[in-house]
Design a protein around this motif. Structure first.
Motif: not given
Length: 215
Positions: A135-141, A155-165
């Motif tokens: 993780s870095v900057g509030g997002c997991d990779y 994957t970022c927190d739920t307030l910032r959208g669903p997982p992204s490719p």
């Protein structure tokens, strides 16, 4: 506790060579024919492209000068100043976020662990020739090596959208960087300062969201 001497040689250039050699003669010839291909980070439908040169790193609103023991410049008009010590301590500010990371070389395997803080979020990111995770900057990779690129999910927190490719492609002719410089650059690119999570559905149609990674 005394740390071992921090290695200066980075991973990206050797990784790029491994990727090209692993493609086979025809594909390798096609890759090497395109000189100065940019480093490409794609999150969902958004792209971040960088040209990495011997004196500067630029593209997609990021303009950095490579200086002794640091990077200076701007990201989307906001100042960036990162520096690192001989022991691998990375400190500074990046577009308003304070940065304090320890770059810890893995041993005996090749790679690097970044641990500390990026802005208000804790960071722990592992970089190896076979994958990038953490993780870095509030997002997991989770980005295992897939063919000639890292490909997986953010994957970022739920307030910032669903997982992204996510896809990270490193050109075969990238300028060699030291491990601390690579760590600082990748932490900046993977943070939400460079590519913020996509807006909520309805705000910007067709941007971000879930799906499968690009082939």
């Amino acid at each position: 506790m005394t740390q071992p001497p921090f290695p200066r040689r980075g991973l990206l250039a050797p990784l790029a060579a491994v990727l090209v050699w692993g493609l086979g003669p025809l594909a390798a010839a096609q890759v090497t024919a395109s000189a100065r291909e940019p480093l490409l980070l794609q999150v969902g439908e958004r792209r971040f492209q960088l040209q990495v040169g011997s004196q500067a790193i630029s593209g997609s609103g990021l303009e950095l000068r490579r200086v002794q023991g640091g990077l200076r410049g701007s990201l989307k008009g906001q100042p960036v100043e990162l520096k690192w010590s001989e022991d691998g301590d990375i400190t500074g500010r990046a577009a308003g976020a304070s940065v304090r990371l320890d770059a810890i070389p893995r041993a005996p395997q090749p790679g690097l662990v970044l641990r500390g803080w990026f802005g208000a979020d804790p960071a722990e990111l592992t970089l190896t020739p076979t994958g990038i995770s953490g993780s870095v900057g509030g997002c997991d990779y989770s980005l295992p090596l897939a063919g000639n690129r890292y490909a997986g999910w953010r994957t970022c927190d739920t307030l910032r959208g669903p997982p992204s490719p996510v896809t990270l492609r490193i050109p075969d002719d990238i300028v060699p960087l030291g491990l601390a410089e690579e760590g600082a650059l990748l932490a900046l690119l993977l943070s939400d300062e460079a590519l913020p999570p996509a807006p909520s559905p309805g705000e910007t149609p067709g941007v971000g969201g879930s799906g499968s990674p690009s082939p």
